[in-house]
Design a protein around this motif. Structure first.
Motif, mmCIF file in Angstrom:
data_model
loop_
_atom_site.group_PDB
_atom_site.id
_atom_site.type_symbol
_atom_site.label_atom_id
_atom_site.label_comp_id
_atom_site.label_asym_id
_atom_site.label_seq_id
_atom_site.Cartn_x
_atom_site.Cartn_y
_atom_site.Cartn_z
ATOM 1 N N ASP A 34 1.537 -55.453 29.536
ATOM 2 C CA ASP A 34 1.323 -54.734 28.273
ATOM 3 C C ASP A 34 2.306 -53.561 28.278
ATOM 4 N N GLU A 82 3.415 -51.594 26.010
ATOM 5 C CA GLU A 82 3.032 -50.373 25.290
ATOM 6 C C GLU A 82 2.123 -49.498 26.160
ATOM 7 N N ALA A 83 1.117 -50.117 26.780
ATOM 8 C CA ALA A 83 0.209 -49.373 27.656
ATOM 9 C C ALA A 83 0.952 -48.825 28.873
ATOM 10 N N ALA A 84 1.830 -49.640 29.443
ATOM 11 C CA ALA A 84 2.607 -49.199 30.603
ATOM 12 C C ALA A 84 3.508 -48.027 30.235
ATOM 13 N N LYS A 139 2.948 -45.784 27.917
ATOM 14 C CA LYS A 139 2.107 -44.594 27.772
ATOM 15 C C LYS A 139 1.760 -44.009 29.134
ATOM 16 N N ILE A 140 1.469 -44.878 30.078
ATOM 17 C CA ILE A 140 1.144 -44.423 31.429
ATOM 18 C C ILE A 140 2.364 -43.768 32.072
ATOM 19 N N GLU A 187 2.704 -40.339 30.628
ATOM 20 C CA GLU A 187 1.701 -39.459 31.239
ATOM 21 C C GLU A 187 2.150 -39.048 32.640
#
Length: 86
Positions: free
Chosen positions: A40, A42-44, A46-47, A50
């Motif tokens: 994923d 997109e999720a990666a 974002k992480i 962060e």
């Protein structure tokens, strides 16, 4: 009231929450080792964003701590010098 020191400042549960940020970086490092981390994107992403913010924040806190430590030594030296003249 506790005296203002670097250790008190970073461990007081205050604004910077250093230990919490370090723990989150450890969690992210573990996530990155998982085989499907980038499945994923997109999720990666974002992480990873962060992670970059956490690393930058902790770097700033570390720099401030080092500078504060140096100032504490200078202050102590100056206070001892003042006592010599009394």
């Amino acid at each position: 009231n506790r005296p203002f020191t670097w250790k008190n400042w970073t461990s007081s549960g205050g604004h910077f929450e250093v230990e919490k940020k370090k723990n989150r970086l450890d969690e992210i490092a573990l996530l990155e080792t998982k085989q499907d981390f980038w499945a994923d994107t997109e999720a990666a992403g974002k992480i990873q964003k962060e992670k970059a913010i956490l690393e930058k924040t902790l770097g700033i806190v570390e720099t401030l701590g080092s500078e504060l430590g140096e100032l504490e030594v200078i202050l102590e030296y100056l206070q001892e010098g003042e006592n010599q003249f009394q």
